[in-house]
Design a protein around this motif. Structure first.
Motif, PDB file in Angstrom:
ATOM      1  N   VAL A  22       0.819  -1.210   0.000  1.00  0.00           N
ATOM      2  CA  VAL A  22       0.000   0.000   0.000  1.00  0.00           C
ATOM      3  C   VAL A  22       0.853   1.260   0.000  1.00  0.00           C
ATOM      4  O   VAL A  22       0.391   2.326   0.377  1.00  0.00           O
ATOM      5  N   ARG A  23       2.127   1.147  -0.405  1.00  0.00           N
ATOM      6  CA  ARG A  23       2.967   2.330  -0.470  1.00  0.00           C
ATOM      7  C   ARG A  23       2.343   3.348  -1.409  1.00  0.00           C
ATOM      8  O   ARG A  23       1.876   3.029  -2.496  1.00  0.00           O
ATOM      9  N   GLU A 252      -4.029   3.361  10.896  1.00  0.00           N
ATOM     10  CA  GLU A 252      -4.749   4.441  10.223  1.00  0.00           C
ATOM     11  C   GLU A 252      -3.840   5.153   9.222  1.00  0.00           C
ATOM     12  O   GLU A 252      -4.220   5.406   8.072  1.00  0.00           O
ATOM     13  N   ILE A 253      -2.637   5.486   9.650  1.00  0.00           N
ATOM     14  CA  ILE A 253      -1.722   6.224   8.788  1.00  0.00           C
ATOM     15  C   ILE A 253      -1.317   5.396   7.580  1.00  0.00           C
ATOM     16  O   ILE A 253      -1.267   5.888   6.439  1.00  0.00           O
ATOM     17  N   SER A 254      -1.022   4.114   7.797  1.00  0.00           N
ATOM     18  CA  SER A 254      -0.546   3.272   6.697  1.00  0.00           C
ATOM     19  C   SER A 254      -1.600   3.052   5.623  1.00  0.00           C
ATOM     20  O   SER A 254      -1.276   2.644   4.514  1.00  0.00           O
ATOM     21  N   GLU A 255      -2.861   3.342   5.941  1.00  0.00           N
ATOM     22  CA  GLU A 255      -3.914   3.247   4.932  1.00  0.00           C
ATOM     23  C   GLU A 255      -3.862   4.410   3.945  1.00  0.00           C
ATOM     24  O   GLU A 255      -4.425   4.327   2.854  1.00  0.00           O
ATOM     25  N   HIS A 256      -3.182   5.502   4.341  1.00  0.00           N
ATOM     26  CA  HIS A 256      -3.194   6.711   3.522  1.00  0.00           C
ATOM     27  C   HIS A 256      -1.819   7.113   2.987  1.00  0.00           C
ATOM     28  O   HIS A 256      -1.725   7.777   1.955  1.00  0.00           O
ATOM     29  N   THR A 257      -0.767   6.746   3.693  1.00  0.00           N
ATOM     30  CA  THR A 257       0.569   7.156   3.272  1.00  0.00           C
ATOM     31  C   THR A 257       1.591   6.214   3.891  1.00  0.00           C
ATOM     32  O   THR A 257       1.235   5.228   4.546  1.00  0.00           O
ATOM     33  N   ASN A 258       2.870   6.497   3.681  1.00  0.00           N
ATOM     34  CA  ASN A 258       3.945   5.667   4.214  1.00  0.00           C
ATOM     35  C   ASN A 258       4.286   6.062   5.644  1.00  0.00           C
ATOM     36  O   ASN A 258       4.377   7.254   5.956  1.00  0.00           O
ATOM     37  N   VAL A 259       4.478   5.081   6.508  1.00  0.00           N
ATOM     38  CA  VAL A 259       4.940   5.344   7.872  1.00  0.00           C
ATOM     39  C   VAL A 259       6.465   5.380   7.833  1.00  0.00           C
ATOM     40  O   VAL A 259       7.116   4.363   7.641  1.00  0.00           O
ATOM     41  N   LEU A 260       7.023   6.569   7.997  1.00  0.00           N
ATOM     42  CA  LEU A 260       8.474   6.717   7.943  1.00  0.00           C
ATOM     43  C   LEU A 260       9.140   6.117   9.175  1.00  0.00           C
ATOM     44  O   LEU A 260      10.208   5.519   9.097  1.00  0.00           O
ATOM     45  N   GLY A 261       8.527   6.280  10.343  1.00  0.00           N
ATOM     46  CA  GLY A 261       9.128   5.742  11.551  1.00  0.00           C
ATOM     47  C   GLY A 261       8.397   6.205  12.796  1.00  0.00           C
ATOM     48  O   GLY A 261       7.345   6.849  12.716  1.00  0.00           O
ATOM     49  N   THR A 262       8.970   5.872  13.934  1.00  0.00           N
ATOM     50  CA  THR A 262       8.388   6.192  15.231  1.00  0.00           C
ATOM     51  C   THR A 262       9.442   6.831  16.123  1.00  0.00           C
ATOM     52  O   THR A 262      10.573   6.345  16.193  1.00  0.00           O
ATOM     53  N   VAL A 263       9.088   7.914  16.788  1.00  0.00           N
ATOM     54  CA  VAL A 263       9.958   8.563  17.759  1.00  0.00           C
ATOM     55  C   VAL A 263       9.416   8.278  19.152  1.00  0.00           C
ATOM     56  O   VAL A 263       8.254   8.568  19.444  1.00  0.00           O
ATOM     57  N   LEU A 264      10.238   7.690  19.999  1.00  0.00           N
ATOM     58  CA  LEU A 264       9.867   7.450  21.388  1.00  0.00           C
ATOM     59  C   LEU A 264      10.345   8.633  22.213  1.00  0.00           C
ATOM     60  O   LEU A 264      11.535   8.817  22.441  1.00  0.00           O
ATOM     61  N   ASN A 265       9.405   9.445  22.656  1.00  0.00           N
ATOM     62  CA  ASN A 265       9.716  10.698  23.337  1.00  0.00           C
ATOM     63  C   ASN A 265       9.693  10.518  24.859  1.00  0.00           C
ATOM     64  O   ASN A 265       9.041   9.626  25.388  1.00  0.00           O
ATOM     65  N   ALA A 266      10.431  11.401  25.543  1.00  0.00           N
ATOM     66  CA  ALA A 266      10.444  11.440  27.012  1.00  0.00           C
ATOM     67  C   ALA A 266      10.966  10.155  27.624  1.00  0.00           C
ATOM     68  O   ALA A 266      10.505   9.710  28.678  1.00  0.00           O
ATOM     69  N   TYR A 267      11.946   9.560  26.980  1.00  0.00           N
ATOM     70  CA  TYR A 267      12.600   8.369  27.507  1.00  0.00           C
ATOM     71  C   TYR A 267      14.050   8.715  27.781  1.00  0.00           C
ATOM     72  O   TYR A 267      14.679   9.426  27.001  1.00  0.00           O
TER      73      TYR A 267
END
Length: 277
Positions: A22-23, A252-267
């Motif tokens: 689905v890219r 939800e996001i992957s249905e519409h566009t590419n998921v570039l990545g994930t940022v884990l904040n406050a760690y």
């Protein structure tokens, strides 16, 4: 904390094969030329130089945890993020990046502002940051600056980018809001908004456009706009974001566009920036 990290890793592996098909296809931007009053094309440098400049104190930026205007230990995690984002977007020929989160108060706007100023230190790059969290805009607070016109006026074509956007440094343009919009989904779904953004990209030729979007699970605004970007970065907050929220957001996001990545904040380990392969 370890459970959240393990869940993120397992979810990423599970989706590798499921989301490849689905890219998003490359966008075709509208062709537009900027012209002077005499009708001749203006060089890109002149267009950027003509944007109204603004500045903000280091003290204020630090209060909002925006730490990337100068290189240093505090900026290092965001510099790593900047490099990873740039390399992967260049590899795929992408220019438009959405930054969002499953739920509010995860740090997406902090990430957006830090990424924009970090890109500003790359003198050969140009970046545009747009605040499209139209129900609760906050970039103007981060930068302690109010634009002369609302971002809704820009998206509806009432004012030009040159009149609404402000420039920080030589190569970062910011489209900030003055106040919340009464019907943001209408704006984000409108074809007129698509045309305006295509025109901005074609005219000012930024290397990257960053869109600070609302959290995915609180309303339908982000869903309405994701079709206009090449990829999205998800910001989650340690010890706050639940795995089921992250999982629903990424699906939800992957249905519409590419998921570039994930940022884990406050760690505490600030190098835990993961990316989609």
């Amino acid at each position: 904390m370890e459970k959240l990290q393990a869940a993120l890793e397992n979810a990423r592996k599970a989706r590798d094969s499921a989301t490849t098909a689905v890219r998003k296809k490359p966008r075709v931007a509208a062709v537009a030329a900027a012209t002077s009053t005499a009708g001749r094309a203006l060089p890109d440098e002149d267009l950027w130089a003509a944007l109204t400049p603004f500045d903000v104190s280091d003290k204020h930026l630090n209060e909002y945890r925006v730490v990337t205007r100068e290189a240093g230990p505090s900026a290092a995690p965001f510099d790593i993020l900047r490099t990873k984002v740039l390399l992967q977007m260049r590899q795929n020929g992408w220019k438009r990046l959405a930054i969002t989160s499953p739920m509010p108060n995860s740090g997406k706007t902090t990430t957006s502002c830090n990424l924009a100023l970090g890109l500003g230190r790359q003198r050969d790059l140009r970046a545009i940051l747009m605040d499209l969290d139209l129900r609760d805009p906050s970039i103007h607070s981060f930068f302690e600056t109010e634009p002369p016109h609302g971002i809704g006026d820009l998206l509806t074509g009432q004012v030009d980018f040159s009149a609404q956007a402000l420039r920080i440094g030589d190569n970062v343009a910011c489209c900030m809001a003055r106040k919340s919009e009464s019907d943001p989904t209408r704006l984000l779904l409108a074809e007129e908004t698509v045309d305006v953004i295509d025109h901005i990209e074609a005219t000012y030729k930024p290397d990257i456009m960053i869109f600070d979007l609302p959290s995915v699970l609180v309303n339908d605004d982000t869903r309405a706009f994701l079709k206009n970007v090449d990829c999205a970065l998800i910001v989650v907050r340690a010890n706050t974001t639940r795995y089921n929220q992250f999982d629903a957001c990424e699906r939800e996001i992957s249905e519409h566009t590419n998921v570039l990545g994930t940022v884990l904040n406050a760690y505490m380990n600030t190098n835990t920036i993961s990316e989609q392969e």
